[in-house]
Every structure is written in structure tokens, then in C-alpha cells.
Design a protein around this motif. Sequence first.
Motif, short mmCIF file in Angstrom:
data_model
loop_
_atom_site.label_atom_id
_atom_site.label_comp_id
_atom_site.label_asym_id
_atom_site.label_seq_id
_atom_site.Cartn_x
_atom_site.Cartn_y
_atom_site.Cartn_z
N GLN A 138 5.12 -39.57 1.09
CA GLN A 138 4.53 -38.21 1.31
C GLN A 138 4.53 -37.90 2.17
N MET A 139 4.39 -37.93 3.20
CA MET A 139 5.06 -37.41 4.55
C MET A 139 6.39 -37.25 4.96
N ILE A 140 7.16 -38.37 4.59
CA ILE A 140 8.30 -37.98 4.85
C ILE A 140 8.83 -37.17 3.57
N ALA A 141 8.84 -37.42 2.61
CA ALA A 141 9.60 -36.43 1.95
C ALA A 141 8.86 -34.75 1.81
N GLN A 142 7.96 -34.20 2.16
CA GLN A 142 7.11 -33.48 2.19
C GLN A 142 8.28 -32.55 3.97
N GLY A 143 8.57 -34.05 5.28
CA GLY A 143 8.90 -33.23 6.58
C GLY A 143 10.48 -33.10 5.42
N ILE A 144 11.07 -33.61 4.99
CA ILE A 144 12.78 -33.04 3.73
C ILE A 144 12.72 -32.34 3.31
N LEU A 145 11.32 -31.97 2.69
CA LEU A 145 11.78 -30.70 1.63
C LEU A 145 10.36 -29.97 2.56
N GLY B 113 21.29 -36.93 7.19
CA GLY B 113 22.24 -37.84 7.78
C GLY B 113 20.82 -37.96 9.67
N GLU B 114 19.92 -37.63 9.72
CA GLU B 114 18.89 -37.58 10.77
C GLU B 114 18.25 -38.91 10.22
N LEU C 40 16.52 -41.71 1.15
CA LEU C 40 16.86 -41.70 2.14
C LEU C 40 18.21 -42.72 1.80
N THR C 41 18.49 -43.14 2.88
CA THR C 41 19.65 -44.40 2.23
C THR C 41 20.07 -45.05 4.01
N SER C 42 19.99 -46.60 3.32
CA SER C 42 20.38 -47.48 4.21
C SER C 42 21.61 -47.59 4.82
N ARG C 43 21.98 -48.06 6.25
CA ARG C 43 22.95 -47.99 6.48
C ARG C 43 23.40 -49.50 7.83
N GLY C 44 23.36 -50.62 6.57
CA GLY C 44 23.66 -51.65 6.86
C GLY C 44 22.11 -52.29 8.15
N ARG C 45 22.44 -52.50 9.53
CA ARG C 45 21.84 -52.85 10.37
C ARG C 45 21.64 -51.36 11.52
N SER C 46 21.96 -50.71 10.93
CA SER C 46 22.18 -49.29 11.19
C SER C 46 20.64 -48.39 11.42
N GLY C 47 19.83 -48.89 9.94
CA GLY C 47 18.80 -48.50 9.39
C GLY C 47 18.92 -47.62 8.31
N TYR C 48 17.29 -46.58 8.81
CA TYR C 48 17.60 -45.50 7.38
C TYR C 48 17.54 -44.01 8.10
N PHE C 49 18.47 -43.71 7.26
CA PHE C 49 18.58 -42.13 6.94
C PHE C 49 18.46 -41.37 6.49
N VAL C 50 18.01 -39.79 6.67
CA VAL C 50 17.90 -39.12 5.33
C VAL C 50 19.39 -38.78 4.58
N SER C 51 18.78 -38.99 3.42
CA SER C 51 19.98 -39.36 2.09
C SER C 51 20.47 -37.92 2.46
N GLN C 52 22.41 -37.43 1.94
CA GLN C 52 22.67 -36.77 1.68
C GLN C 52 22.87 -36.59 0.09
N ALA D 213 19.17 -36.02 -0.40
CA ALA D 213 18.42 -35.74 -0.73
C ALA D 213 17.96 -34.40 -1.57
N PRO D 214 16.71 -33.72 -1.77
CA PRO D 214 16.05 -32.59 -1.97
C PRO D 214 16.27 -31.60 -1.39
N GLU D 215 17.15 -30.56 -1.81
CA GLU D 215 17.53 -29.16 -0.26
C GLU D 215 16.19 -28.56 -0.53
N PRO D 216 15.67 -28.40 1.46
CA PRO D 216 14.43 -27.37 1.46
C PRO D 216 14.45 -26.41 0.49
N PRO D 217 13.43 -25.22 0.07
CA PRO D 217 13.63 -23.50 0.00
C PRO D 217 14.07 -22.73 0.56
N LYS D 218 14.92 -22.07 0.48
CA LYS D 218 15.20 -20.97 1.07
C LYS D 218 14.67 -19.87 2.16
N PHE D 219 13.31 -20.37 1.13
CA PHE D 219 12.06 -19.10 1.49
C PHE D 219 11.10 -19.95 2.28
#
Length: 489
Positions: free
Chosen positions: A24-31, A38-39, A71-83, A85-91
Motif C-alpha cells: 500500500q505504501m509503494i502503490a500510494q506513492g506511485i498514485l 523508471g525510478e 513495478l518492473t524487475s531488471r535482472g540484477r539491477s533491482g526493482y523500478f517503477v513500471s512504465q 504503472a497507473p498515472e497519478p491524478p491530474k488534481f
Amino acid sequence: MAISIDTFFLDPDSQGTLQAQIQQMIAQGILAGRYGKGEKLPSSRKLAMHLGISRITVTLAYTELLSNDYLTSRGRSGYFVSQNAPEPPKFAPQVKRTEAVDWSRAIGQKFTGGSAPTKPVDWQKYKYPFIYGQVDKTLFDHANWRLCALQALGARDFSALTADYYDQDDHQLIEFILRHTLPRRGIVARPEEVLITVGAQNALWLTAQILLTQRRTAAIEDPCYHALRDVLTQSRCHLSPIPVDRDGIQPDLIEDGTDVIFTTPSHQCPTSATMPHARRKQLLRRARDLEAIIVEDDYEFEVSFLGAPMPALKSLDEDGRVIYVGSFSKSIFPGLRLGYLVGSEEFIREARALRASVLRHPPGHIQRTTAYFLSLGHYDALVRKISKVYQKRREIMENAIQEYGLEIAGSGVFGGSSFWMRAPENVNTVELKHALKRNDVLIETGHPYFAASAGIMNYYRLAYSSISEELIPEGVKRIAHEIDQLTRH
């Protein structure tokens, strides 16, 4: 870019398993838009150590977010926010909180509601910007300013860059002002009589705080610099607006009991009137009779291309009652926010202490960069270049104003960068401003410069500092057309 691990924390009042809380913490940060696509997220091991929980809990949370395309995984590089991922609201996200403070009672003194006009930050998008006080990038010596800034970053100037001056200033900048700038205005001063400020407006604020109380009276020009009126209103002193004529403030109209007189003798703001020598002597005599202090705002003396500027009012002062305000922001660039005060040692001591309690001192790197720009001759070269261009623009604008039948209410004797204009009495320049803006023209209305009760709405200012000379005639033509339209209605 990696997301800082310090932005992750568990709410002790949250419900659900630790795994669910992390998801929930990560999903809310993305939203909410705090975590961008990509971060990179912290590794499961680092996040587990940071939160004080099991690594497997973090791994399971990441895996679930991975399956939901947060999220997306890039091998040994770790986890990144997926391209994907849901878009944050405009408001703007709504923050749940209870506003328990009655701010109408909590605020002891208000600083909003002044007369300062707003200027569009996107003024460069307009084709005909007749607005005052903005830099023309075609005139600014960016290359040499950059070299001076780099020089000020060098090891030789490490102390100037990093030191806390507390209540002092860069000695090289002070020395240049004493040896070169002030003598050009006929002023002789010692280091103890000069203070660097964050622009001329900061200098005026410091002066008002030191000299004025609720029981004292300040005389101001009418019309005058609107920000000065706001500063004096905030000081809660008594204000006495004094009408200006073609020679500036009228000394014989200054009332008995006046304690401080604020004036702009070189280029009256906003009419650009230049106070002649005889009027200056008269003003000094009136101040002596009143035992009043004079604050001389010499904000634009460098822009004197029609003739050598008159010596400053302070240069004629034999009593030490004139406080001089100068600025580099008009002649170098407005964002520099660097000015200076010159006054008696006793006054500067108080101004230095007040400045230190508010902002300590202007940034050392800015002071040293400016000192290099001045001392290496770049400043004088810039002023000569600006003066030459301004003179040409002024001639073109004056001819266009005459051709299209507009009325000049005031213009500087020795130069300046604007004309003070008067429209027919039935023309409201606020309406004119909005009509012109739709037609790609920017002007500055004149009513904020007058005393609040004046209700004078037919004045405006046309500056030629930010518009290229080939565009001036068409811009003036459009202004004349809109004035004609408003006059007919």
C-alpha cells in the motif's frame, strides 16, 4: 534516479499485514506522483533493514507489486517503477486532516492585500512586451558573467564562497562600491557606512523598520513606487502622499511633523521626472527645517544615456540626513537581487544588525561574482551597451507615440527605460491592459502607483527595456487602436 530510502516508513496505526502495508505504501506513492516511472526502489535487503522487518516480507511485497504492473524487475539491477504503472491524478491529492486553527485570529499581522501589480511570468511569450524591469537576454553579457561565477567558485575564493559572514559583506564588493560606484554619484563614504542588501526593496524595508514607528510620519511621492507604499503601510506609520510635478516631489507641500521623506530624484518612479538642482537644495532645506531624514532611492541612475546624470541628492547633503539606496538589479539583471545602503555609521550599524537577524547576509558567492563582474570592467561595458540600445529604442518609441497620437505624461531628462503615459480620462487602463493582452501586447497599468484613495485609472507605463526596436512601432499602433476603441464605447 533512485528513490530515497528515507521516504519509506511504516505507520504504527495501520491495519493489515506488514506485506500489505508495504504494498500500500509503494502503490500510494506511485498514485500520488511521489515515485515517478523508471525510478529505482531500494533493494529488498536495504528496505528490510531500514524498516526493521524480515527481508522475505519486502520481497513478497515487491513480487505482488510486480505482478500488478506497479513495478518492473531488471535482472540484477533491482526493482523500478513500471512504465505501465497507473498515472497519478491530474488534481492535487486530498490530504485528510482536521483544520482546528482559526487563522483569522491566529494571524497577528497581515502582509497580503498590497497594491503591487502582478506581472505575467511568461511575458517572453508575448510579441510586444512593454513591461518594466525585465532583462533582455539579447543584451546581457552571459559569457563574462559565467566566467566571473566560475572564478568565484575557485579554490582561491573558497572562503568567500563558503564562509558565514554573519553581519558582514564581501570586502571586494564594498571596495568597488566605495572606489568606483559612489564617486560617480558624487558620494564619498567609508566601509562602515555601506551595507549590501537583497535589492533596493530590501534596503527600503530595512530603512522603514529602523526609522519609522506607529507615531511617526513618512512623506511619499504621489504617484510612487507601489512596493514602497506597501512596506510603509506594513510598518503602520502615518503616510503623507505628496503630489509630484514635472520636477518631482514638491518640498513646500511636505507637512510639518514629517519624520522621513522618501524620494526618487534621479528618475521619479513612475513618472521618470528628474529633480533639478534648485529643487534638490529646496528639499534639503525643508528636511533640515523639519529635522527629517531623506531616503533617496537612486534605482536607475546608470541608465542615463541622454546626458551625464546629476550628482546624487546625498552628494549635496551637508547634515548627514540623506540615506542613499542603490541597486545593481536594474543594470545587471533583476534576478540578481543585489543593492546597497549608504548612510551614517550609526544607521548602518542598526541596519546591519536587523539584516543579520532576518537573513544574515546576501549569498557570498553572488557578492564575489558581482565584485569580479564589476572590477573586470564587464559592468561598465554592459551599461554602455544597454544605454546605446535604449537610446535607439527610446527614439523609435517616441516617434511612434507621436505618430499614433498617444500622450506622454512623463519621461526622463537623462534617459531611463520607460515612458509614463496618460490615456483619455474615460479610458480605464485595467480594461486596456486585458484587451491588449489578448492582442499579444503587454503594458503596465498606472493606478497602483497612486495613493489608494486617488482612483486615478487612466495612466499606464510603457517600457522599452524588453522589446526589440523593430517591434515597437507595431506595438504602439495596437495600443493606440485599443485606446481608440475604448474611447468610442
